[in-house]
Scaffold this motif. Structure first.
Motif, PDB file in Angstrom:
ATOM      1  N   TYR A  93       0.654  -1.332  -0.074  1.00  0.00           N
ATOM      2  CA  TYR A  93       0.458  -0.201  -0.171  1.00  0.00           C
ATOM      3  C   TYR A  93       1.096   1.296  -0.102  1.00  0.00           C
ATOM      4  CZ  TYR A  93      -3.690   3.138   1.502  1.00  0.00           C
ATOM      5  OH  TYR A  93      -4.449   4.219   1.614  1.00  0.00           O
ATOM      6  N   PHE A  94       1.654   1.333   1.067  1.00  0.00           N
ATOM      7  CA  PHE A  94       2.631   1.992   0.808  1.00  0.00           C
ATOM      8  C   PHE A  94       3.905   2.172   0.225  1.00  0.00           C
ATOM      9  CE2 PHE A  94       0.639   2.776   5.332  1.00  0.00           C
ATOM     10  CZ  PHE A  94       0.064   4.221   5.248  1.00  0.00           C
ATOM     11  N   SER A  95       4.305   1.449  -0.467  1.00  0.00           N
ATOM     12  CA  SER A  95       5.263   1.124  -1.680  1.00  0.00           C
ATOM     13  C   SER A  95       6.260   1.765  -1.043  1.00  0.00           C
ATOM     14  CB  SER A  95       5.070   2.438  -2.730  1.00  0.00           C
ATOM     15  OG  SER A  95       3.525   1.249  -3.227  1.00  0.00           O
ATOM     16  N   LEU A  96       6.623   0.529   0.234  1.00  0.00           N
ATOM     17  CA  LEU A  96       7.732   0.738   1.126  1.00  0.00           C
ATOM     18  C   LEU A  96       8.958   0.130   0.379  1.00  0.00           C
ATOM     19  CD1 LEU A  96       6.165  -0.037   4.996  1.00  0.00           C
ATOM     20  CD2 LEU A  96       6.974   2.171   3.726  1.00  0.00           C
ATOM     21  N   SER A  97       9.991   0.524   0.566  1.00  0.00           N
ATOM     22  CA  SER A  97      11.399   0.042   0.298  1.00  0.00           C
ATOM     23  C   SER A  97      11.852  -0.825   0.757  1.00  0.00           C
ATOM     24  CB  SER A  97      12.555   1.569   0.403  1.00  0.00           C
ATOM     25  OG  SER A  97      12.943   1.600   1.403  1.00  0.00           O
TER      26      SER A  97
END
Length: 116
Positions: free
Chosen positions: A55-59
């Motif tokens: 959802y947050f396109s985290l690294s």
């Protein structure tokens, strides 16, 4: 009591200007469940971690931080003692009852023993 995972999740939401209900609907969980997770009242599942990271396109770095926060934020711990002998079960029970009474030195001693 808010957990480390809960703090990280709230910070992600605040930084991205996302309200709890919006996030909950988008990732397929109820607002009540996410609130309970943030407050340390519900278990953090692998599915939740996955959906949050997507959802947050985290690294990769942030994903690892979130996973570590989840490991450091248990609501409860279950230990299967069915194959343990009586004195092992007694030791685990005594530890669980007294953990809140341990001094920092006692905790340090336990860590030293466990890390041998």
């Amino acid at each position: 009591m808010i957990t480390l995972f809960g703090k990280m999740l709230r910070k992600l939401r605040i930084d991205k200007d996302v309200v709890l209900g919006e996030m909950a609907q988008s990732i397929g969980f109820s607002s009540a469940y996410l609130s309970s997770v943030e407050n340390g009242k519900k278990k953090i599942t692998d599915d939740l971690i996955y959906k949050v990271t997507e959802y947050f396109s985290l690294s990769n770095e942030k994903i690892e931080e979130l996973k570590q926060a989840a490991l450091d934020s248990p609501v409860s711990v279950k230990i299967d003692l069915s194959n343990s002998v009586d004195d092992e079960r007694a030791l685990v029970g005594a530890f669980a009852r007294k953990i809140g009474d341990l001094s920092e030195d006692d905790k340090s001693d336990f860590w030293e023993i466990l890390n041998r």
